[in-house]
Each structure stands twice: as structure tokens, then as C-alpha cells.
Design a protein around this motif. Structure first.
Motif, PDB file in Angstrom:
ATOM      1  N   ARG A  19     -45.683  72.228   3.575  1.00 33.27           N
ATOM      2  CA  ARG A  19     -44.525  71.515   4.098  1.00 33.27           C
ATOM      3  C   ARG A  19     -44.442  70.096   3.530  1.00 33.27           C
ATOM      4  O   ARG A  19     -45.377  69.598   2.922  1.00 33.27           O
ATOM      5  CB  ARG A  19     -44.581  71.481   5.629  1.00 33.27           C
ATOM      6  CG  ARG A  19     -44.633  72.877   6.221  1.00 33.27           C
ATOM      7  CD  ARG A  19     -44.841  72.843   7.717  1.00 33.27           C
ATOM      8  NE  ARG A  19     -43.656  72.364   8.413  1.00 33.27           N
ATOM      9  CZ  ARG A  19     -43.592  72.211   9.739  1.00 33.27           C
ATOM     10  NH1 ARG A  19     -44.655  72.475  10.491  1.00 33.27           N
ATOM     11  NH2 ARG A  19     -42.482  71.785  10.314  1.00 33.27           N
ATOM     12  N   THR A  20     -43.297  69.459   3.762  1.00 30.96           N
ATOM     13  CA  THR A  20     -43.074  68.088   3.321  1.00 30.96           C
ATOM     14  C   THR A  20     -43.228  67.145   4.506  1.00 30.96           C
ATOM     15  O   THR A  20     -42.666  67.379   5.578  1.00 30.96           O
ATOM     16  CB  THR A  20     -41.686  67.925   2.691  1.00 30.96           C
ATOM     17  OG1 THR A  20     -41.615  68.732   1.503  1.00 30.96           O
ATOM     18  CG2 THR A  20     -41.406  66.477   2.323  1.00 30.96           C
ATOM     19  N   VAL A  21     -44.002  66.088   4.310  1.00 29.70           N
ATOM     20  CA  VAL A  21     -44.259  65.085   5.342  1.00 29.70           C
ATOM     21  C   VAL A  21     -43.803  63.732   4.806  1.00 29.70           C
ATOM     22  O   VAL A  21     -44.055  63.406   3.650  1.00 29.70           O
ATOM     23  CB  VAL A  21     -45.759  65.026   5.704  1.00 29.70           C
ATOM     24  CG1 VAL A  21     -46.022  63.972   6.775  1.00 29.70           C
ATOM     25  CG2 VAL A  21     -46.247  66.396   6.165  1.00 29.70           C
ATOM     26  N   LEU A  74     -39.372  48.899   5.330  1.00 33.31           N
ATOM     27  CA  LEU A  74     -40.002  50.198   5.501  1.00 33.31           C
ATOM     28  C   LEU A  74     -40.068  50.883   4.152  1.00 33.31           C
ATOM     29  O   LEU A  74     -39.077  50.946   3.427  1.00 33.31           O
ATOM     30  CB  LEU A  74     -39.197  51.055   6.487  1.00 33.31           C
ATOM     31  CG  LEU A  74     -39.822  52.370   6.946  1.00 33.31           C
ATOM     32  CD1 LEU A  74     -41.038  52.098   7.833  1.00 33.31           C
ATOM     33  CD2 LEU A  74     -38.801  53.202   7.716  1.00 33.31           C
ATOM     34  N   ALA A  75     -41.252  51.400   3.807  1.00 28.81           N
ATOM     35  CA  ALA A  75     -41.454  52.095   2.538  1.00 28.81           C
ATOM     36  C   ALA A  75     -41.769  53.564   2.831  1.00 28.81           C
ATOM     37  O   ALA A  75     -42.929  53.904   3.074  1.00 28.81           O
ATOM     38  CB  ALA A  75     -42.575  51.443   1.736  1.00 28.81           C
ATOM     39  N   PRO A  76     -40.762  54.433   2.835  1.00 34.64           N
ATOM     40  CA  PRO A  76     -41.035  55.847   3.086  1.00 34.64           C
ATOM     41  C   PRO A  76     -41.588  56.541   1.848  1.00 34.64           C
ATOM     42  O   PRO A  76     -41.156  56.272   0.731  1.00 34.64           O
ATOM     43  CB  PRO A  76     -39.655  56.406   3.462  1.00 34.64           C
ATOM     44  CG  PRO A  76     -38.689  55.512   2.762  1.00 34.64           C
ATOM     45  CD  PRO A  76     -39.328  54.153   2.644  1.00 34.64           C
ATOM     46  N   VAL A  77     -42.559  57.402   2.062  1.00 35.58           N
ATOM     47  CA  VAL A  77     -43.159  58.182   0.969  1.00 35.58           C
ATOM     48  C   VAL A  77     -43.053  59.654   1.334  1.00 35.58           C
ATOM     49  O   VAL A  77     -43.533  60.081   2.391  1.00 35.58           O
ATOM     50  CB  VAL A  77     -44.641  57.809   0.747  1.00 35.58           C
ATOM     51  CG1 VAL A  77     -45.211  58.605  -0.416  1.00 35.58           C
ATOM     52  CG2 VAL A  77     -44.798  56.309   0.523  1.00 35.58           C
ATOM     53  N   LYS A  78     -42.417  60.424   0.464  1.00 36.01           N
ATOM     54  CA  LYS A  78     -42.264  61.865   0.702  1.00 36.01           C
ATOM     55  C   LYS A  78     -43.419  62.598   0.030  1.00 36.01           C
ATOM     56  O   LYS A  78     -43.628  62.480  -1.183  1.00 36.01           O
ATOM     57  CB  LYS A  78     -40.932  62.361   0.148  1.00 36.01           C
ATOM     58  CG  LYS A  78     -40.626  63.813   0.475  1.00 36.01           C
ATOM     59  CD  LYS A  78     -39.294  64.256  -0.126  1.00 36.01           C
ATOM     60  CE  LYS A  78     -38.137  63.589   0.568  1.00 36.01           C
ATOM     61  NZ  LYS A  78     -36.825  64.122   0.093  1.00 36.01           N
ATOM     62  N   VAL A  79     -44.174  63.341   0.831  1.00 33.69           N
ATOM     63  CA  VAL A  79     -45.364  64.043   0.335  1.00 33.69           C
ATOM     64  C   VAL A  79     -45.220  65.536   0.596  1.00 33.69           C
ATOM     65  O   VAL A  79     -45.013  65.947   1.738  1.00 33.69           O
ATOM     66  CB  VAL A  79     -46.642  63.512   1.018  1.00 33.69           C
ATOM     67  CG1 VAL A  79     -47.865  64.290   0.540  1.00 33.69           C
ATOM     68  CG2 VAL A  79     -46.816  62.026   0.745  1.00 33.69           C
ATOM     69  N   ARG A  80     -45.316  66.342  -0.462  1.00 32.16           N
ATOM     70  CA  ARG A  80     -45.249  67.794  -0.313  1.00 32.16           C
ATOM     71  C   ARG A  80     -46.650  68.382  -0.447  1.00 32.16           C
ATOM     72  O   ARG A  80     -47.313  68.205  -1.463  1.00 32.16           O
ATOM     73  CB  ARG A  80     -44.309  68.401  -1.359  1.00 32.16           C
ATOM     74  CG  ARG A  80     -44.004  69.873  -1.093  1.00 32.16           C
ATOM     75  CD  ARG A  80     -42.863  70.386  -1.946  1.00 32.16           C
ATOM     76  NE  ARG A  80     -43.206  70.481  -3.349  1.00 32.16           N
ATOM     77  CZ  ARG A  80     -42.659  69.751  -4.314  1.00 32.16           C
ATOM     78  NH1 ARG A  80     -41.762  68.841  -4.026  1.00 32.16           N
ATOM     79  NH2 ARG A  80     -43.018  69.915  -5.578  1.00 32.16           N
ATOM     80  N   LEU A 101     -54.759  68.279  -2.501  1.00 34.09           N
ATOM     81  CA  LEU A 101     -54.079  69.063  -1.473  1.00 34.09           C
ATOM     82  C   LEU A 101     -52.564  69.030  -1.644  1.00 34.09           C
ATOM     83  O   LEU A 101     -51.848  69.752  -0.940  1.00 34.09           O
ATOM     84  CB  LEU A 101     -54.420  68.532  -0.074  1.00 34.09           C
ATOM     85  CG  LEU A 101     -55.900  68.429   0.303  1.00 34.09           C
ATOM     86  CD1 LEU A 101     -56.025  67.855   1.708  1.00 34.09           C
ATOM     87  CD2 LEU A 101     -56.586  69.780   0.195  1.00 34.09           C
ATOM     88  N   LEU A 102     -52.081  68.213  -2.567  1.00 33.50           N
ATOM     89  CA  LEU A 102     -50.652  67.928  -2.655  1.00 33.50           C
ATOM     90  C   LEU A 102     -49.983  68.579  -3.858  1.00 33.50           C
ATOM     91  O   LEU A 102     -50.615  68.814  -4.879  1.00 33.50           O
ATOM     92  CB  LEU A 102     -50.437  66.411  -2.728  1.00 33.50           C
ATOM     93  CG  LEU A 102     -51.166  65.559  -1.674  1.00 33.50           C
ATOM     94  CD1 LEU A 102     -50.858  64.088  -1.889  1.00 33.50           C
ATOM     95  CD2 LEU A 102     -50.820  66.014  -0.272  1.00 33.50           C
TER      96      LEU A 102
END
Length: 201
Positions: free
Chosen positions: A107-109, A129-135, A169-170
Motif C-alpha cells: 500500500r501507499t503511505v 508541511l513536507a508530505p512524502v508518498k511512500v509505496r 521494503l519499498l
């Protein structure tokens, strides 16, 4: 007789944090700074969403330390992992980390890393705010267990250290501020420190 020019006034820099990761990241900028625990309650308020939670806590940490050091430029930061709108904090132990990684498998977090830089004496305050999309890859139970035994990332939101073996893991990371995922967005931090009057280089 000509007197030597007075040295420019430089405000002290304080990192309001107990995180070793943030301390190591800020040290990359080669600026002198001190570290002080902000002593802020990090409990979410009701159904507080991950992004606003991270923003509130970063601002609260900066404000708490700035009250004790009004002449200083103070950095506060916080990170909250977001799985479909649900905040995921630091697991704290092996069982919780296992449960987090099982839920995030395939999933994407979004990792929301909030930043606040304030100075009470000058009235300076900036927040971002610095959002980081991690799959995450699809993870089986054996590799989750092996990873956790090897790295024990129990003090990391989301249970995976991207700067260590957790990177395996990514599947992908999307960010405009690469160190945000580790805990402190240094591009934004440098920008805010310059705006606060602190010379970086």
C-alpha cells in the motif's frame, strides 16, 4: 582612529526535539545549535487527521522551547504516517511494528513531516508541511520478521527506516524534500532559517 566593525548579531539556534535523527540531519548544515526537549503531549485530539496533527505538534514543540529561549531561533518538527487518513505513530515495540508493516504491505503511505521555525523576540514564525508518498512492496511475514529483528525501528513512525535496510521494503518514494522522510526537511529548514535571519553558509 577607526574602530573595527562590530560583528553581526547572530541569534542562537535551538532544535526542540528528542530525536537523534533530527539532530543528525540538522548537523549537516554545519551550523552551531543546541538541543532541548520540547516536553509536549503528542496525543491526537479526537479524530485529528495526520497532516493537521503533525502541523500542530511541530508548532507546539517550537513554541514550548521558544518560550524558554525567547531570543533564539527555534526549530520544531513532527512526523505522522498516514494510512488512508489514519495516523500511525511510532510502534514502540516488536508486536506493534509487525502489525504496522503487515497493514502497509502493498500500500501507499503518506508521511507528513511538519516544520516550524519561530523566534519570540523578533516575532518570526513560519510553518510548513513536507508530505512524502511512500509505496511499500508486498511483504511476507518472514521478511517483516527478519527486517524488524535486524533493525528494530521501534522509534520510527511507520516502522521502516528508509536511511537503513528499510529502503528494501519499498517500491517508490515521492518527495520534493528528500530528508523529510528521515525526520527533518532540510530544504525547507534552510529556507526558513534564512528568512529568520540566520546565515546558512
Amino acid at each position: 582612529m577607526t574602530l573595527p566593525a562590530a560583528a553581526p548579531f547572530t541569534r542562537p539556534l535551538v532544535l526542540g526535539s528528542t530525536s537523534a535523527y533530527r539532530r543528525e540531519l540538522l548537523a549537516r548544515l554545519r551550523l552551531p545549535f543546541s538541543v532541548e526537549p520540547p516536553e509536549v503531549d503528542e496525543t491526537p485530539l479526537g479524530e485529528e487527521a495526520p497532516g493537521p496533527l503533525a502541523r500542530r505538534l511541530a508548532a507546539a514543540k517550537a513554541a514550548a522551547v521558544a518560550r524558554r529561549h525567547p531570543a533564539a531561533i527555534v526549530i520544531g518538527s513532527d512526523q505522522v504516517a498516514d494510512l488512508d487518513g489514519e495516523p500511525l505513530g511510532k510502534p514502540g515495540n516488536h508486536a506493534n511494528a509487525t502489525a504496522q508493516l503487515r497493514r502497509m504491505s502493498g500500500r501507499t503511505v503518506i508521511f507528513h513531516t511538519a516544520l516550524s521555525v519561530v523566534c519570540h523576540e523578533s516575532g518570526f514564525a513560519q510553518h510548513d508541511l513536507a508530505p512524502v508518498k511512500v509505496r511499500f512492496r508486498a511483504l511476507d511475514a518472514a521478511e517483516i520478521e527478519a527486517y524488524l529483528r535486524a533493525e528494530q525501528p521501534y522509534d520510527c513512525a511507520g516502522s521502516a527506516r528508509s536511511e537503513g535496510a528499510g529502503i528494501a521494503l519499498l517500491d517508490a518514494i515521492e518527495s520534493d524534500d528528500p530528508t523529510a522522510l528521515i525526520g527533518l526537511p532540510l530544504i525547507r529548514t534552510s529556507r526558513m532559517l534564512r528568512a529568520a535571519g540566520l546565515r546558512v553558509f
